[in-house]
Write an enzyme that holds these catalytic residues in place. Structure first.
Site, short mmCIF file in Angstrom:
data_model
loop_
_atom_site.label_atom_id
_atom_site.label_comp_id
_atom_site.label_asym_id
_atom_site.label_seq_id
_atom_site.Cartn_x
_atom_site.Cartn_y
_atom_site.Cartn_z
N LYS A 45 99.83 95.03 76.09
CA LYS A 45 99.43 94.92 74.69
C LYS A 45 98.88 93.50 74.46
CE LYS A 45 99.03 95.36 70.19
NZ LYS A 45 97.95 96.18 69.59
N CYS A 131 89.85 92.77 67.86
CA CYS A 131 90.87 93.43 67.03
C CYS A 131 90.34 93.63 65.63
CB CYS A 131 92.17 92.63 66.97
SG CYS A 131 93.33 93.44 65.83
#
Ligand code: RRO
Length: 311
Positions: A45, A131
């Protein structure tokens, strides 16, 4: 014998399939699950310097043709993933894994990358420039000036193999401009694509995730044509030393085959992995091998990038 093995930056992988960052990679337990599956490797992650709780729940929803998420970069902080990888590379010296990271500011990104540079980490680093879900923070890679500046600064001190995770682009001029910037740097790979940012999914009269009034990154079937276009556009434009990782809309072996045909050297599975679990790697690998057998291909090199055009 048909093989789906591949290499990135000279590191070899038994299989070209792996998880996409964000799915099945928040905890060591999840990472071990991917590591011990049919996947060729895993990516962690995306890590920030410190632990982050992320956005409020519900923040990820499976939807009919894919997924929508606004996780907000929840993660256990760089040291959690780096310490695990440092330990793992001693236990499994013949395998290579990916560390994903980004700072909450360019300064933090440099702090993180310097820590990785100074560590004993021997794997691949993926800098997430895309992101879509942190309120008030635009996707870095949509700002070409900032992207160019960050990369210039990074390569002043970072000498380990580095790639970048990109958002989807939707205009030919943007493919040209982005590729011209990436070609200035010794990047080992670009990963196309992150989720299509800020979509909206509605059920009855309501959104389905809480953060940002329901706006979130879209993954799954919805995004395959966009993902393939980005993989192929960069395959056509980038120096051959910069390899492509294809991500987006991989449900079947056929989808993985198409990513490779567009130029991908590695293929990542996100939404489907979330829906199906790590058994998806076995299934998709077998489906890909069946297609290769039918076509008489023995390795990915036999068809990588060989997309046909109509004259
Ligand atoms: O955590 C997220 O909200 C997230 C990230 Br960092 C990303 O790169 N892509 C995405 O769809 N969600």
């Amino acid at each position: 014998m048909v093989s789906t093995k591949t290499q990135i930056a000279g590191f070899e992988f038994d299989n070209c399939l792996m998880n996409a960052a964000g799915v099945a990679c928040m905890t060591i337990e999840e990472l071990e699950g991917v590591k011990n599956s049919a996947a060729g490797t895993f990516v962690t992650k995306t890590a920030t310097l410190d632990f982050r709780q992320g956005n409020t729940e519900p923040r990820y929803q499976d939807i009919p043709l894919g997924s929508i998420n606004s996780m907000g970069l929840p993660n256990n902080g760089l040291d959690y993933y780096l310490d695990y990888l440092l330990d793992l590379q001693e236990k499994e010296p013949n395998r290579t894994f990916f560390l994903s990271l980004v700072g909450m500011s360019p300064e933090e990104t440099h702090t993180i990358l310097k820590k990785v540079q100074e560590s004993e980490f021997r794997g691949l680093t993926e800098l997430n420039l895309s992101c879509p879900n942190v309120p008030g923070k635009p996707q870095i890679a949509y700002d070409f000036e900032t992207t160019d500046r960050i990369l210039a600064e990074v390569f002043d001190y970072f000498t380990k193999p580095l790639g970048i995770k990109l958002p989807p682009y939707f205009d030919i001029v943007h493919f040209d401009q982005a590729a011209a910037i990436f070609n200035k740097y010794p990047l080992k790979f670009v990963n196309c694509v992150n989720s299509i940012g800020n979509g909206l999914y509605i059920e009855d009269e309501s959104v389905v995730i809480r953060p940002k009034n329901g706006f979130g990154g879209i993954g799954g079937e919805y995004i395959k044509p966009t993902a393939l276009a980005n993989v192929h556009a960069f395959y056509q434009r980038l120096n051959p030393q910069i390899q492509i990782i294809g991500t987006g809309g991989v449900l079947t072996g056929r989808d993985a085959f198409e990513h490779i045909l567009c130029g991908a050297s590695m293929v990542q599975v996100g939404t489907t992995l979330h829906k199906e679990g790590v058994g998806a790697f076995d299934r998709i690998t077998n489906e890909l091998k069946t297609i290769m057998e039918e076509k008489g291909y023995e390795s990915l090199e036999d068809f990588r990038g060989k997309l046909r055009y109509i004259d």
